[in-house]
Design a protein around this motif. Structure first.
Motif, PDB file in Angstrom:
ATOM      1  N   LEU A 104      56.710  39.812  21.892  1.00 33.69           N
ATOM      2  CA  LEU A 104      57.182  40.428  20.652  1.00 33.69           C
ATOM      3  C   LEU A 104      58.736  40.352  20.114  1.00 33.69           C
ATOM      4  CD1 LEU A 104      55.965  42.391  18.189  1.00 33.69           C
ATOM      5  CD2 LEU A 104      56.604  44.379  19.406  1.00 33.69           C
ATOM      6  N   ASP A 105      59.290  40.312  21.052  1.00 32.80           N
ATOM      7  CA  ASP A 105      60.767  39.907  20.837  1.00 32.80           C
ATOM      8  C   ASP A 105      60.846  38.574  20.433  1.00 32.80           C
ATOM      9  OD1 ASP A 105      62.052  42.257  21.366  1.00 32.80           O
ATOM     10  OD2 ASP A 105      62.250  41.710  23.502  1.00 32.80           O
ATOM     11  N   ASP A 106      60.215  37.287  20.980  1.00 32.15           N
ATOM     12  CA  ASP A 106      60.110  36.050  20.337  1.00 32.15           C
ATOM     13  C   ASP A 106      59.371  36.035  19.104  1.00 32.15           C
ATOM     14  OD1 ASP A 106      61.476  34.819  22.919  1.00 32.15           O
ATOM     15  OD2 ASP A 106      59.200  34.979  23.716  1.00 32.15           O
ATOM     16  N   TYR A 107      58.223  36.985  18.851  1.00 31.27           N
ATOM     17  CA  TYR A 107      57.712  36.778  17.443  1.00 31.27           C
ATOM     18  C   TYR A 107      58.698  37.214  16.360  1.00 31.27           C
ATOM     19  CZ  TYR A 107      54.574  38.166  13.828  1.00 31.27           C
ATOM     20  OH  TYR A 107      54.147  38.383  12.400  1.00 31.27           O
ATOM     21  N   GLN A 108      59.426  38.229  16.713  1.00 32.99           N
ATOM     22  CA  GLN A 108      60.436  38.834  15.657  1.00 32.99           C
ATOM     23  C   GLN A 108      61.765  38.076  15.671  1.00 32.99           C
ATOM     24  OE1 GLN A 108      59.991  43.144  16.916  1.00 32.99           O
ATOM     25  NE2 GLN A 108      58.840  43.338  14.793  1.00 32.99           N
ATOM     26  N   ASN A 109      61.780  37.052  16.235  1.00 36.04           N
ATOM     27  CA  ASN A 109      62.997  36.331  16.478  1.00 36.04           C
ATOM     28  C   ASN A 109      64.498  37.167  16.713  1.00 36.04           C
ATOM     29  OD1 ASN A 109      61.948  33.909  15.348  1.00 36.04           O
ATOM     30  ND2 ASN A 109      61.915  34.903  13.032  1.00 36.04           N
ATOM     31  N   ARG A 110      63.974  37.985  17.847  1.00 37.61           N
ATOM     32  CA  ARG A 110      65.062  38.621  18.626  1.00 37.61           C
ATOM     33  C   ARG A 110      66.017  37.645  19.492  1.00 37.61           C
ATOM     34  NH1 ARG A 110      61.422  44.176  19.646  1.00 37.61           N
ATOM     35  NH2 ARG A 110      61.621  44.991  17.564  1.00 37.61           N
ATOM     36  N   ALA A 111      67.039  37.635  19.549  1.00 34.64           N
ATOM     37  CA  ALA A 111      67.759  36.603  20.226  1.00 34.64           C
ATOM     38  C   ALA A 111      68.128  37.548  21.742  1.00 34.64           C
ATOM     39  CB  ALA A 111      68.907  36.180  19.599  1.00 34.64           C
ATOM     40  N   THR A 112      67.159  37.672  22.651  1.00 31.75           N
ATOM     41  CA  THR A 112      67.414  38.264  23.847  1.00 31.75           C
ATOM     42  C   THR A 112      68.173  37.617  24.805  1.00 31.75           C
ATOM     43  OG1 THR A 112      65.073  37.600  24.806  1.00 31.75           O
ATOM     44  CG2 THR A 112      65.237  39.403  23.596  1.00 31.75           C
ATOM     45  N   LEU A 113      68.242  36.428  24.599  1.00 31.05           N
ATOM     46  CA  LEU A 113      69.320  35.524  25.485  1.00 31.05           C
ATOM     47  C   LEU A 113      70.612  35.358  24.701  1.00 31.05           C
ATOM     48  CD1 LEU A 113      66.538  33.459  26.984  1.00 31.05           C
ATOM     49  CD2 LEU A 113      67.687  35.111  27.999  1.00 31.05           C
ATOM     50  N   THR A 114      71.738  35.290  25.340  1.00 31.71           N
ATOM     51  CA  THR A 114      72.767  34.837  24.794  1.00 31.71           C
ATOM     52  C   THR A 114      73.000  33.229  24.722  1.00 31.71           C
ATOM     53  OG1 THR A 114      74.188  34.726  26.929  1.00 31.71           O
ATOM     54  CG2 THR A 114      73.795  36.902  25.781  1.00 31.71           C
ATOM     55  N   ASP A 115      73.970  33.068  23.872  1.00 35.06           N
ATOM     56  CA  ASP A 115      74.226  31.265  23.922  1.00 35.06           C
ATOM     57  C   ASP A 115      74.623  30.707  25.239  1.00 35.06           C
ATOM     58  OD1 ASP A 115      74.022  31.593  21.101  1.00 35.06           O
ATOM     59  OD2 ASP A 115      75.951  31.471  20.761  1.00 35.06           O
ATOM     60  N   ALA A 116      75.456  31.506  26.052  1.00 30.01           N
ATOM     61  CA  ALA A 116      75.790  31.008  27.258  1.00 30.01           C
ATOM     62  C   ALA A 116      74.500  31.024  28.352  1.00 30.01           C
ATOM     63  CB  ALA A 116      76.991  31.972  28.026  1.00 30.01           C
ATOM     64  N   GLU A 117      73.592  32.012  27.949  1.00 30.63           N
ATOM     65  CA  GLU A 117      72.474  31.932  28.985  1.00 30.63           C
ATOM     66  C   GLU A 117      71.443  30.774  28.415  1.00 30.63           C
ATOM     67  OE1 GLU A 117      71.839  36.427  30.132  1.00 30.63           O
ATOM     68  OE2 GLU A 117      71.220  35.964  28.187  1.00 30.63           O
TER      69      GLU A 117
END
Length: 359
Positions: A104-117
């Motif tokens: 669901l996070d991917d589907y809703q375009n939630r950025a769960t990973l930081t730029d550094a990650e």
């Protein structure tokens, strides 16, 4: 009198689930479910288990008699009357489509990973590539799309998508920046006219895996069986993993394709989920394959095994890249929802990596 009958019936129904544990077979886990183990009075180091009462409660909740039948009946009622899923890991979509809630996070375009990650992931993959090349092998990396990334039309309307970019969209240009040899299954699969994922499962169909195989081998530039043109049969044989989570006692099956192959297993696997599977095919046109994969490799590996004289198919993480030999082909496949695993389980490459470069 009728009140006594009602009371007796009510008490009997309350007793059956717990009392039935003494007489009925043990409850089995459904799909990816993990049931609570039998509680013990003492811990492994010999001390008294202070959590035993809570563990007893969890054990009974997971193992009471007729649990799976009751779970199934409840799911049928809720999906039929309310069009919603009572299973926390299953999203109930339209037209019988089921989706994995962890996407669901991917589907809703939630950025769960930081730029550094994300940069760390790209660096890790680039290091894996350089390590394999330094050993005389060729390397390719691919990401299997989540089901709702390719087929969002049946997702419930209440799940709104943001205008931002999710983890994959932000990672893709970094892979290019680090010159990773990447096979873009998102673009390839989305261009196909066929529906290549299962309605009641979180994975692609055998047909989808066959086309993914062709695309990977074309990208590698290796001779291979063209499964896109190969004959296949279909049968109502597949029990979807999401369907099993939702309806553990359900009996419905979904249509699945079956292809003819000629490779052999070194040891017959118990299931396609085995950590290690090894195959041989003396007539194959290519040498040795190391396929580092997740559950999307269950359907993919038989097609790849057809084209290599030896194949090692592994779910081990960190990836066992120390096995790479000169002349090998290394394919690393990971599903979109599991990208963070590349941060949590980076391979030990010693001092033999060559970051940011491709030979």
């Amino acid at each position: 009198m009728k009140y006594r009958i009602f009371t007796a019936t009510f008490l009997l129904l309350c007793i059956i689930p717990s009392a039935g544990m003494l007489f009925l077979p043990p409850t089995e886990a459904a799909a990816n479910e993990r049931l609570s183990p039998v509680p013990t009075l003492k811990t492994e180091d010999g001390r008294w288990n202070t959590e035993v009462l809570g563990q007893v409660t969890d054990y009974i909740a997971d193992h009471f008699a007729l649990r799976q039948e009751m779970v199934t009946a409840n799911a049928v009622l809720q999906t039929t009357l309310l069009a919603t899923s009572p299973a926390e890991d299953v999203i109930y979509g339209t037209d019988g489509w089921l989706y994995y809630a962890q996407t669901l996070d991917d589907y809703q375009n939630r950025a769960t990973l930081t730029d550094a990650e994300l940069r760390q992931i790209a660096q890790t993959v680039a290091d894996m590539q350089a390590y394999c090349i330094s050993r005389g092998a060729q390397f390719i990396f691919t990401i299997a799309p989540n089901k709702n990334s390719l087929y969002p039309a049946h997702m419930p309307a209440r799940y709104l998508q943001s205008d931002g970019q999710g983890n994959y969209e932000r990672l893709r240009p970094l892979l290019a920046e680090y010159e990773v040899r990447y096979a873009d299954l998102f673009t390839f699969l989305s261009a196909q006219d066929e529906v290549l994922y299962l309605r009641t499962d979180s994975h692609w169909t055998n047909r989808g895996a066959a086309l993914a195989h062709d695309f990977l081998m074309d990208t590698l530039g290796l001779p291979h069986t063209a499964f896109a043109q190969a004959a296949y049969t279909t049968a109502q044989t597949h029990r979807g993993d999401l369907y099993e989570m939702l309806y553990p006692k359900g009996s419905a099956r979904e249509s699945q394709q079956q292809y003819e192959t000629s490779f052999s297993h070194v040891r017959e696997p118990r299931t396609a989920e085995d950590i290690l599977i090894e195959t041989v095919n003396p007539t194959a046109p290519n040498g040795r394959l190391l396929l580092c994969r997740d559950s999307f490799g269950n359907a993919l590996y038989p097609f790849l095994a057809e084209d290599f004289r030896e194949a090692t198919i592994t779910r081990q993480m960190p990836y066992p890249l120390e096995q790479v030999q000169a002349g090998d082909t290394v394919i690393v496949e990971i599903v979109e929802r599991n990208l963070a695993n590349l941060i949590h389980y980076p391979p030990d490459l010693g001092n033999q990596t060559q970051s940011n470069s491709v030979e």
